[in-house]
Scaffold this motif. Structure first.
Motif, mmCIF file in Angstrom:
data_model
loop_
_atom_site.group_PDB
_atom_site.id
_atom_site.type_symbol
_atom_site.label_atom_id
_atom_site.label_comp_id
_atom_site.label_asym_id
_atom_site.label_seq_id
_atom_site.Cartn_x
_atom_site.Cartn_y
_atom_site.Cartn_z
ATOM 1 N N UNK A 1 -10.491 35.474 22.201
ATOM 2 C CA UNK A 1 -10.917 36.676 21.485
ATOM 3 C C UNK A 1 -11.754 36.321 20.255
ATOM 4 N N UNK A 2 -11.324 35.315 19.484
ATOM 5 C CA UNK A 2 -12.103 34.885 18.320
ATOM 6 C C UNK A 2 -13.481 34.384 18.733
ATOM 7 N N UNK A 3 -13.536 33.626 19.834
ATOM 8 C CA UNK A 3 -14.824 33.130 20.326
ATOM 9 C C UNK A 3 -15.728 34.292 20.703
ATOM 10 N N UNK A 4 -15.182 35.255 21.429
ATOM 11 C CA UNK A 4 -15.987 36.400 21.863
ATOM 12 C C UNK A 4 -16.496 37.202 20.667
ATOM 13 N N UNK A 5 -15.636 37.405 19.663
ATOM 14 C CA UNK A 5 -16.079 38.126 18.465
ATOM 15 C C UNK A 5 -17.141 37.350 17.705
ATOM 16 N N UNK A 6 -17.141 36.033 17.862
ATOM 17 C CA UNK A 6 -18.149 35.184 17.221
ATOM 18 C C UNK A 6 -19.413 35.064 18.059
ATOM 19 N N UNK A 7 -19.439 35.706 19.223
ATOM 20 C CA UNK A 7 -20.633 35.707 20.061
ATOM 21 C C UNK A 7 -20.700 34.601 21.085
ATOM 22 N N UNK A 8 -19.584 33.915 21.347
ATOM 23 C CA UNK A 8 -19.564 32.817 22.312
ATOM 24 C C UNK A 8 -18.612 33.180 23.450
ATOM 25 N N UNK A 9 -19.123 33.112 24.677
ATOM 26 C CA UNK A 9 -18.313 33.403 25.859
ATOM 27 C C UNK A 9 -18.182 32.124 26.669
ATOM 28 N N UNK A 10 -16.950 31.763 27.033
ATOM 29 C CA UNK A 10 -16.710 30.543 27.807
ATOM 30 C C UNK A 10 -16.099 30.906 29.155
ATOM 31 N N UNK A 11 -16.520 30.170 30.181
ATOM 32 C CA UNK A 11 -15.993 30.340 31.529
ATOM 33 C C UNK A 11 -15.766 28.965 32.146
ATOM 34 N N UNK A 12 -15.079 28.939 33.276
ATOM 35 C CA UNK A 12 -14.828 27.686 33.988
ATOM 36 C C UNK A 12 -16.161 26.961 34.221
ATOM 37 N N UNK A 13 -16.193 25.649 34.060
ATOM 38 C CA UNK A 13 -17.445 24.904 34.238
ATOM 39 C C UNK A 13 -17.857 24.828 35.709
ATOM 40 N N UNK A 14 -19.162 24.874 35.919
ATOM 41 C CA UNK A 14 -19.715 24.746 37.281
ATOM 42 C C UNK A 14 -20.747 23.636 37.281
ATOM 43 N N UNK A 15 -20.334 22.465 37.003
ATOM 44 C CA UNK A 15 -21.241 21.333 36.989
ATOM 45 C C UNK A 15 -20.563 20.118 36.405
ATOM 46 N N UNK A 16 -21.322 19.034 36.400
ATOM 47 C CA UNK A 16 -20.815 17.779 35.857
ATOM 48 C C UNK A 16 -21.598 17.411 34.616
ATOM 49 N N UNK A 17 -20.906 16.948 33.585
ATOM 50 C CA UNK A 17 -21.609 16.600 32.349
ATOM 51 C C UNK A 17 -22.307 15.247 32.474
ATOM 52 N N UNK A 18 -23.379 15.102 31.720
ATOM 53 C CA UNK A 18 -24.046 13.810 31.583
ATOM 54 C C UNK A 18 -23.603 13.127 30.295
ATOM 55 N N UNK A 19 -22.984 13.887 29.425
ATOM 56 C CA UNK A 19 -22.519 13.403 28.133
ATOM 57 C C UNK A 19 -20.988 13.361 28.178
ATOM 58 N N UNK A 20 -20.404 12.303 27.656
ATOM 59 C CA UNK A 20 -18.947 12.173 27.666
ATOM 60 C C UNK A 20 -18.296 13.066 26.606
ATOM 61 N N UNK A 21 -17.033 13.311 26.786
ATOM 62 C CA UNK A 21 -16.254 14.089 25.827
ATOM 63 C C UNK A 21 -16.265 13.396 24.458
ATOM 64 N N UNK A 22 -16.146 12.076 24.452
ATOM 65 C CA UNK A 22 -16.132 11.343 23.183
ATOM 66 C C UNK A 22 -17.451 11.478 22.431
ATOM 67 N N UNK A 23 -18.565 11.406 23.162
ATOM 68 C CA UNK A 23 -19.870 11.558 22.504
ATOM 69 C C UNK A 23 -20.017 12.973 21.940
ATOM 70 N N UNK A 24 -19.573 13.965 22.703
ATOM 71 C CA UNK A 24 -19.638 15.349 22.220
ATOM 72 C C UNK A 24 -18.777 15.523 20.967
ATOM 73 N N UNK A 25 -17.611 14.877 20.951
ATOM 74 C CA UNK A 25 -16.737 14.955 19.783
ATOM 75 C C UNK A 25 -17.413 14.333 18.565
ATOM 76 N N UNK A 26 -18.118 13.221 18.763
ATOM 77 C CA UNK A 26 -18.825 12.590 17.640
ATOM 78 C C UNK A 26 -19.924 13.505 17.107
#
Length: 164
Positions: A52-77
């Protein structure tokens, strides 16, 4: 003498029946309260309040439909570079879109959504005008580029900053 015959067991039966009905009612109420579902996480591991907070902030998230090229650790950095002295609470892959013409645009992008825990500075104060309910950074999962950052506050401002 009363014209009606007295039944000594009828009063005790009435009291026993009332007590039994009352006990059954209490058990039913307690069972319903115990069985009522607490807020549960969705498929992305998010509680409804966070979605709900994300939606009120204008961000909508759904289940992913693809594979990342960037790792979770790199995204965290990348996310940690957006704030100072913060730590990662959660990072998950999702198809993300913006509502109302946000930075992500009208389309859906595969992104890492990184939820940060705001840390106090050296003096012990949080770098925020109020209590932080959501500190989120969205990182493109294909390019590793910072896409959007959201901080949602609640409560009275702690300073004049951001109080307008």
């Amino acid at each position: 003498m009363s014209p009606y015959p007295r039944r000594p067991h009828s009063v005790s039966r009435l009291l026993a029946g009332t007590a039994l009905a009352l006990a059954a009612g209490i058990v039913a109420v307690v069972s319903l309260l115990a069985l009522s579902p607490s807020p549960s996480e969705n498929g992305l591991g998010l509680l409804p309040s966070t979605v709900s907070l994300m939606a009120r902030s204008g961000v909508v998230v759904n289940e992913p439909t693809g594979r990342p090229l960037v790792t979770r650790n790199r995204a965290a950095m990348v996310a940690l570079r957006q704030g100072s002295q913060d730590s990662v609470k959660q990072a998950f892959l999702a198809d993300v879109s913006s509502t109302g013409g946000g930075p992500l645009g009208p389309g859906v992008q595969l992104c890492w959504v990184v939820l940060l825990q705001a840390s106090p500075d050296a003096s012990g104060t949080l770098p925020a005008p109020g209590t932080i309910d959501l500190y989120m950074v969205v990182v493109n999962a294909r390019t590793g580029r910072f896409e959007e950052g959201v901080i949602a506050f609640s409560g009275a401002p702690k300073s004049g900053v951001g109080a307008e």
